[in-house]
Design a protein around this motif. Structure first.
Motif, PDB file in Angstrom:
ATOM      1  N   ASP A   8      27.267  72.894  69.145  1.00 17.76           N
ATOM      2  CA  ASP A   8      27.993  72.552  70.421  1.00 17.76           C
ATOM      3  C   ASP A   8      29.316  71.825  70.233  1.00 17.76           C
ATOM      4  N   SER A   9      29.854  71.452  71.669  1.00 19.97           N
ATOM      5  CA  SER A   9      31.249  70.818  71.462  1.00 19.97           C
ATOM      6  C   SER A   9      31.451  69.647  71.027  1.00 19.97           C
ATOM      7  N   ASN A  10      30.118  69.081  70.710  1.00 20.78           N
ATOM      8  CA  ASN A  10      30.080  67.609  69.968  1.00 20.78           C
ATOM      9  C   ASN A  10      29.640  67.723  68.480  1.00 20.78           C
ATOM     10  N   ASP A  12      26.274  67.832  77.752  1.00 24.61           N
ATOM     11  CA  ASP A  12      27.579  67.781  78.511  1.00 24.61           C
ATOM     12  C   ASP A  12      27.694  68.989  79.583  1.00 24.61           C
TER      13      ASP A  12
END
Length: 540
Positions: free
Chosen positions: A146-148, A250
């Protein structure tokens, strides 16, 4: 169909239809047919118990398979696809020998198999499963982040088969009655699978799910991520239904807005198709790193928070932007795919035609019959007529992608033939009641629709499912207000009634392949009702 070569490990078959030739091997037969080593036992229960290691793209574990003995045989076929490997097979704690022919594994049982008994085997395995290249069309594991930077992992396997990632009886005709799914994942991540969450072992971070209804193999899924949960209860036809949503941390606020389509979907589809088929197991939407899939009670979502199909209207009419395509389409499969399931993937149209058709029924329910009509007719531009909708039986071969929108337009046409919307709704609801939690054939569905409608629909099915030909209605105006008409490009016996329109009125005709004449009492311009999926050819 002609057999060209046969041996223990190789059978090559060529089948040709509509100019399309397909080659099949012994592996296709072992995968796609009800072999003698499958036929003598009936699935009762699975316990899939695995650990997933995303850092290594590796899985290991076991599947316990409980079965009912139908006949006293001792060789059992279990499927697991390379590069995964079986470590051992045991029954009552005793190690069993097995022979592998490609992805089919033939287990020699030492215990006497007595008809009516329920026995178990445990298959242990490990390896790096196939990685999906373009999920969900190309199946396997999707190993993403994911974006993290946290692992975001999911499975999808229709067509390719569930044996791409876990050992099972990988043929659609036999659904397991119930199933436990235990998945150990790294700390800080969750696993979401089918059914209801029974418990989480916090020491090992193992998530234990249980499915209390029959489930097809490809409907089983694993979804791993940094999920957060929200949900609601829906007051449905069978009482309160838990609707649970799991999305990346998110994306929570976006999901709360986008998933408002989920209860709307449930209301429309319970109206058209009858009660949601899996109240006991709840309904879930689970965010995944691919577009989405109809995993039973664990429908996956990856439409990027867009209306339409990734922001596009597949009909080109504007109506396709009134709903989130993935929520509506994939959830529609809970009725057609998960409740009513094909026995052979050659009959995949039963899943996809009815579910593609459900998109315009959703519009019908919330917007109008006019919106429904515009949408389904608009999707005709996607039809290729490259090969028949029905595939080749017994070799795990599906038919043309036209099973989606050509199939939907066939069903829309049948609605016009019946010409009674309440009767049509009762037929759709009756399908889901009569074939509740069953695997079926095309012949069963065709017979049911013909009998309940009171109309012989066999020529209609033969035309649209088994050929690439679209009926052509030829017509012309003769002297003295006479209309001449006939069908061409049709199968034998095709006499589908069709509606003609003139001004603000309409009338029905029943063409055959021979010219007929009907005297009219008007001279207005005549057109063919576009709700019928035919090509109109006016002859001057």
């Amino acid at each position: 169909m002609k057999i060209l070569k046969s041996s223990l490990t190789l059978l090559v078959v060529f089948t040709t239809f509509a100019g399309y030739t397909q080659e099949f091997t012994r592996q296709d037969t072992l995968r796609g047919s009800i072999t003698p080593e499958r036929a003598w036992w009936n699935l009762n229960y699975y316990h899939l118990d695995i650990e997933v290691k995303p850092d290594d793209k590796y899985i290991s574990g076991s599947n316990t398979i409980r079965y009912e003995v139908l006949d006293s045989k001792t060789i059992m076929q279990i499927d697991l696809q390379t590069p995964l490997k079986i470590d051992s097979v045991t029954q009552d704690g005793k190690l069993l020998a097995f022979e592998s022919i490609g992805n089919a594994h033939f287990i020699q049982l030492s215990k006497k198999q007595i008809k009516g008994d329920f026995n178990e085997i445990k298959v242990s395995y490990h390896g790096k499963p196939k990685e999906a290249v373009r999920a969900p069309w190309d199946g396997g594991f999707s190993w993403k982040k994911d974006s993290n930077g946290k692992h975001f992992v999911a499975t999808s396997c229709q067509g390719l088969g569930a044996s791409i990632w876990w050992p099972n009886k990988d043929h659609m005709y036999d659904e397991v009655d119930s199933m436990a799914i235990s998945v150990k994942v790294p700390k800080g991540l969750m696993n979401i699978s089918n059914g209801r969450l029974r418990k989480v072992d916090k020491k090992t971070n193992t998530y234990h799910w249980f499915v209390s209804n029959p489930i097809n193999n490809y409907g089983v899924n694993v979804n791993i991520g940094d999920y957060v949960h929200f949900g609601e209860q829906y007051k449905g036809e069978n009482g309160l239904l838990d609707m649970d949503y799991y999305v990346l941390r998110d994306d929570l606020e976006k999901a709360k807005e986008q998933f408002k389509d989920a209860p709307k979907m449930m209301k429309a589809f319970e109206h058209w198709f009858g009660p949601y088929p899996f109240y006991e197991d709840s309904f879930k939407l689970v965010q995944v790193p691919y577009l989405g899939m109809e995993h039973q009670s664990s429908v996956t979502y990856g439409n990027q928070w867009n209306k339409g199909y990734l922001g596009r209207d597949l009909s080109g009419t504007g109506w396709g932007l009134k709903f989130d395509f993935i929520i509506i389409h994939e959830a529609g499969h809970e009725w057609f795919a998960n409740n009513i399931t094909y026995k052979d993937i050659a009959d995949m149209w039963i899943h996809e035609s009815f579910t593609a058709y459900s998109e315009n029924l959703f519009l019908d329910y919330y917007y109008s019959k006019k919106a429904s009509k515009a949408y389904v007719i608009g999707t005709r531009k996607a039809i290729q007529n490259d090969r028949p909708i029905i595939g080749t039986y017994h070799v795990n071969h599906k038919g043309s992608g036209d099973m989606y929108y050509k199939g939907a337009n066939m069903l829309h046409t049948i609605r016009q033939i019946i010409n009674n919307d309440e009767k049509w709704r009762k037929i759709l609801r009756g399908l889901n009641k009569s074939f509740y939690h069953q695997t079926v054939t095309t012949q069963q569905i065709e017979k049911y629709l013909s009998e309940t409608s009171g109309i012989d629909l066999k020529p209609v099915f033969d035309q649209y499912l088994r050929t690439t030909k679209i009926p052509i209605l030829e017509y012309k105006m003769e002297a003295d207000s006479r209309l001449s008409f006939r069908y061409s490009n049709v199968v034998s016996g095709f006499t589908m009634p069709i509606r003609m329109i003139t001004g603000n009125t309409s009338f029905n005709i029943i063409p055959t392949q021979e010219w007929q004449t009907k005297r009219l009492n008007f001279d207005d311009t005549i057109t063919v009702d576009e709700n019928f999926y035919v090509e109109a050819k006016r002859i001057n």
